[in-house]
Each structure stands twice: as C-alpha cells, then as structure tokens.
Scaffold this motif. Sequence first.
Motif, short mmCIF file in Angstrom:
data_model
loop_
_atom_site.label_atom_id
_atom_site.label_comp_id
_atom_site.label_asym_id
_atom_site.label_seq_id
_atom_site.Cartn_x
_atom_site.Cartn_y
_atom_site.Cartn_z
N THR A 61 34.02 45.14 -1.19
CA THR A 61 34.37 43.88 -0.54
C THR A 61 35.03 44.09 0.82
N ASP A 62 35.72 45.19 1.00
CA ASP A 62 36.36 45.46 2.29
C ASP A 62 35.38 45.99 3.32
N ALA A 63 34.22 46.45 2.88
CA ALA A 63 33.23 47.03 3.80
C ALA A 63 32.09 46.07 4.11
N ILE A 64 31.92 45.04 3.31
CA ILE A 64 30.76 44.15 3.47
C ILE A 64 30.79 43.44 4.81
N ASP A 65 31.96 42.98 5.25
CA ASP A 65 32.04 42.27 6.53
C ASP A 65 31.58 43.16 7.67
N ASP A 66 32.02 44.43 7.67
CA ASP A 66 31.60 45.36 8.72
C ASP A 66 30.09 45.59 8.67
N ASN A 67 29.57 45.80 7.48
CA ASN A 67 28.14 46.06 7.36
C ASN A 67 27.30 44.85 7.75
N TRP A 183 41.07 53.52 0.90
CA TRP A 183 40.64 52.67 2.01
C TRP A 183 40.25 53.44 3.27
N LEU A 184 40.76 54.64 3.47
CA LEU A 184 40.39 55.41 4.67
C LEU A 184 39.14 56.22 4.36
N VAL A 185 38.00 55.60 4.61
CA VAL A 185 36.71 56.17 4.22
C VAL A 185 36.45 57.50 4.92
N GLU A 186 36.96 57.67 6.13
CA GLU A 186 36.62 58.84 6.93
C GLU A 186 37.05 60.17 6.31
N VAL A 187 38.02 60.18 5.42
CA VAL A 187 38.50 61.45 4.87
C VAL A 187 37.71 61.88 3.64
N ASN A 188 36.68 61.14 3.26
CA ASN A 188 35.91 61.46 2.06
C ASN A 188 34.45 61.12 2.30
N ALA A 429 35.25 60.48 -8.62
CA ALA A 429 34.98 59.72 -9.84
C ALA A 429 35.75 58.40 -9.83
N ASN A 430 36.99 58.45 -9.34
CA ASN A 430 37.80 57.24 -9.26
C ASN A 430 37.16 56.22 -8.33
N LEU A 431 36.70 56.67 -7.17
CA LEU A 431 36.07 55.77 -6.22
C LEU A 431 34.78 55.19 -6.77
N PHE A 432 33.99 56.02 -7.41
CA PHE A 432 32.72 55.56 -7.97
C PHE A 432 32.95 54.47 -9.01
N LEU A 433 33.89 54.70 -9.92
CA LEU A 433 34.17 53.71 -10.96
C LEU A 433 34.73 52.43 -10.36
N HIS A 434 35.51 52.56 -9.29
CA HIS A 434 36.06 51.38 -8.62
C HIS A 434 34.95 50.49 -8.09
N TYR A 435 33.98 51.07 -7.39
CA TYR A 435 32.90 50.26 -6.82
C TYR A 435 31.94 49.77 -7.89
N SER A 444 31.39 35.91 -4.02
CA SER A 444 31.29 36.25 -2.61
C SER A 444 32.40 37.26 -2.26
N PRO A 445 32.14 38.22 -1.37
CA PRO A 445 30.96 38.36 -0.53
C PRO A 445 29.86 39.26 -1.10
N THR A 446 30.07 39.83 -2.29
CA THR A 446 29.04 40.71 -2.85
C THR A 446 27.79 39.93 -3.22
#
Length: 584
Positions: A61-67, A183-188, A429-435, A444-446
Amino acid sequence: MNPGLVSRARKSPPPFGEVPLREWLFPLGVAALLMAIVWIPYSLGYSLQDGTHRFMGLVGTDAIDDNNVYLGLMRQSAEGRVLFTNNFTPEPNPPALFNFLYLSLGRISRWTGMSLDQTHRAFGALSILLLTLTIYGFIATAIRRPFYRRFALVLACFGGGFLWLSRIILRMTGVDLKPITAWLVEVNLFHAMLVYPHFVFAAALMTGSLVMYLKSERVRRYMPAAAAGCVATILAASHAFEAVAFIPIAGAYLVLDALGLGRMPGASRWKCCALVIGMPVGMLLVNRWMLILEPAWGDVVTRLSFQTPEPFRLILGLGASFAISVLTFEGFLRVDRPSGERMAKAWVLMVLVLAYVPYINWRWHLLNGIQIPLSILATQGLRRTVFLRIQRRRRALGKRRIVPRGIWAPAPQMAVMALVGIICCLSVANLFLHYKYQVQDMSSPTYLTRGELSAMDWMSRNVSLDSVVLGSYKTGNYVPRLSGQRVFLGEDMLTQAFEIRARDVGEFYSTHWNDTQREALLRHYQVGYVVYGPPERELGSYDPSASSFLHRIYEADGVEIFAVKQEGEGGMRTATLPEKEPLP
C-alpha cells in the motif's frame, strides 16, 4: 573410504572476472526462484479478485502510489509522447521530463498490444533476471571459487536487516527499535523485487557498469569502458539517483588504489575512468537543465525529503552482511586484493558517506544495491577468518579433504554458512509474509471496484487529456494511470502544495464548505470534472448533484462524474489510445 563420501579432486578455479558457461546455471536458478517467490503475492491478488473488485497489479500500500506515477508515465509514452507532463498537479505544465525507461516500456505496450500492467510485471521479472546475472558477474571479479561466489550471491539477493530481531525484542521487552527494513526498500534487494521493479533495474545497470569498467582494466582495452559509460548513461536517463552514486564510486576506486600504491595509476586507467564517468555526467547535466526549465518537475525534486536514518537504525537495516564486513574488515588500501573486492569497498564507502551529506535531500536512494558489495566483503571476511580457522583445524587433526557427496565444503563450514544464510533470510521471510497478508485485504488502493474501473475507462474515451479532475487522494492516484487526465490531488511529492490541496479536497466533499467556496476552488484551478464515488463518500456527505454549477454526465455502479458548467473547459473528446475491450 566411506561410500557416502568422496575425495574432492582439486580443480583450478576460473580467473577473476571470468564465469564458465556452465557456472551460469546457478544464478539462473536463483533468478527463477526469486521470480517464483515474488510472483506469489501478485498471483494471490489476481486469484482473489471477483466481479466487484479488481486487483490492480501492484502490492504494498505504501508503494502503490509511486508505481501509479510510473505507470502514468508509461501511459503517456503509449499515447505517443517523448517528454512527459506532471499529471498529478492541476497547474498546466508542458511536456518536459525525459525518462528512457518509462518511454521504452510505454512504447513496448503500444507496439505489442500488452496492457501497461502486463508490461510492468514482465519488466519486473526481466529486471530480476538481469540483476541476478550482473551481481554474479560482479562477484566473479572479487571471488574465484564458484562455491563462494554462490554463497555471496545468496547473501546479496536475500540478505537484509535485523527486522526479525527487532520484532522479537519488541514482543519480549516492549522496546521498539523502529527498524527501517520494513519501509526503506533500498537496503534490501528482495524488498525491491517485491514492490519496485525500477529499483531492481537501476541496481542491475549500476552493477553491470562496474563489471564492464573492471573488465576494461583487466583486458586493458577501452571498449568495455565505453560500454560501461553507455550503460551508466542509460541509468542516468532512467533513475538518476544511482548514477549520482555510480560516479563517485568509480572515482573512489581509482583514488583508493592510488593511495594504496603510493603513486598515481597509469594514464590508461585514468582514461578508462574518465570515459566511464564522463558519459553519465553529461546525461545528468541534461536532466538538471530540463528540471530547471520546468518547475512542475524541478519542484518535485526540491520537495523530496528522503533523509537517511540515524546510524544505529541504518546498521540494523543493513543486517548481518554489514556486521560481518565490519568485524572482518582489513582496510581500504589493500591493493593486493582482487579488483572487484576493492570496488566493493569503494561502493560501500561512498554510499555511506553520501547518505549523510546534508544538502542531498533524496540521499537514502543512494543506498540502493548496497547488499551487493556487502555480500562480497562478508564472504571474503568469513573466508579469511572463520573458514580459514576451520580448514586449519581439520589439517591439524590430520583429516583428509573429504566432504559428503553433493556438498561443497566441510560440515563445520557448511554449518556456519547455513547459520549466516538463515540470519540474513529471516527478514526476507518477514517481508514476504507481510505483503502476502496485505494483498488479502480487498480494499483500495490494492483493489478498485468495478464501478471505479468503469468510470475511469469511460473517462479515458470521453474526457480530454488536458482536463483537470477533482477527486479524493485515492482516486487521484489512479486517474493519470487509467484515464490520462491531470488531477487536482494525487501522489504527495508530485502535487504542488499537497497538504493544502488535501485539506481543500476534504473540505470540498464535507458539509463545512458552501457551494460558493466549492465553485471558487473549481474556477481558480480550472477543474473540468468532479468524481463522486466510494472514496469521496468517505470524506463527507456533500451531494454534487445538488450544486447548480455541476452537471452529471456519467453514473454507474455507485460512481458519478460531474462536468463543471463553464464554457471552453472540460470539453469532450475521443481517446487517443485504441478503444479498450469492455470490462468483464
């Protein structure tokens, strides 16, 4: 000899920077695995959609607006534009932004007939493949033995921060370390693969450029350096943040070598460096010039406020690879180390320095891909410390170099590597399960309702592209992508005076304003159309049909569209794109 064990024949590993054809099978397998894992949340979203809700092809949901911004640029390209307008703000602005990536993707959609969503998803898969291969090529410039190359690749693709540890500490003690990995996508890199394909593509171009730069030094020819410069130029024309990091990394590599050698490198090395750096610098200057000419885009960069977290939280976000690299660090001036390892040190040094330069207001973008050099430094650090001690201990005990069939190292070493791998992968694994959990929330917005999609499809065929549309924040983020008009309120960084616009929209749909105030707002910003659907009803009980200055022109499935009654504005038109198939 135990029949379950085999003596390993010593085979000469390939030279630095060279990867035999058969060795590419492993990174190809890793890329296939990553694409399969990343596809799972998207596949779940498509399987959950029904007759009333449609999955919009994006997760997070935090990335959909950017995309949606990027898909909006792709739409403009598919409509035939080369330069892009900012459709997320009501102020008129001429086409001024050039972006090679989204220009190309939009043209591909137009030429192939694929939808923007399909093109974007295919681009994500190809970016994963390209990144995995370029990472392995870069690792090969620092590590000779394929076994260790594979380990470093796993660390690079799956390594991340201590998100899992932060969650455990929070549950056990109540202390919130505020981890940045979430939330800081760049480090992963895996996080980027899930939500931001263009980050993956940018990291691949940056890594590929460095690989070709190192090859030019290895073969002592200028052609690989020229190729590196061309790739870096494409990077600068597609996602300039990484190009800003690439230039000082390439320069720092040469400077560190000069300091380590105690003398200046040869003229040919400086020429290669100048060739690699000079080409993207030119593109960056062109970008800067275009942003200065058109404030609608230039002000967007000014409004960015991506400040790097404090060092402690950043260290938690960089994870096990960073910790191992620090604990086993040998220094920056070891010129006896392979060129790829020295480049990795220059990479980490420069991005960590630039990440805290005060006047760079988008500085955390520079961290994109940092797990790549960290994976090399961590692997080499383990080899020269823990793994070396294990091998010496085996020799001291008089053990032959015998390993179980199909496993490429002594059992203690495999145990250490497995432990490091698990520590690195837990956050993934944590990130995957979160999404995966997030995509199950059919809101909305998904997801958009059938009525919202039908309304935007109608607008794409009947409303002028230069019209301004007023709606809620949720609606405004989809209009430029799905129907192509400008919006009064959209993505927060692209909408000028976003906080004021958001407040005005909230007041517009509430009962706090009267019709005089509403009409004044519409006239001032030359708004041509007003949308009234489920997201707008959440803002208040205002009924647009009761306003004399609005005329209903569309109504279906709970969504209404009103035209502002003013001559010369909000004209009707036929869509420039081919007419879409009716929604099922």
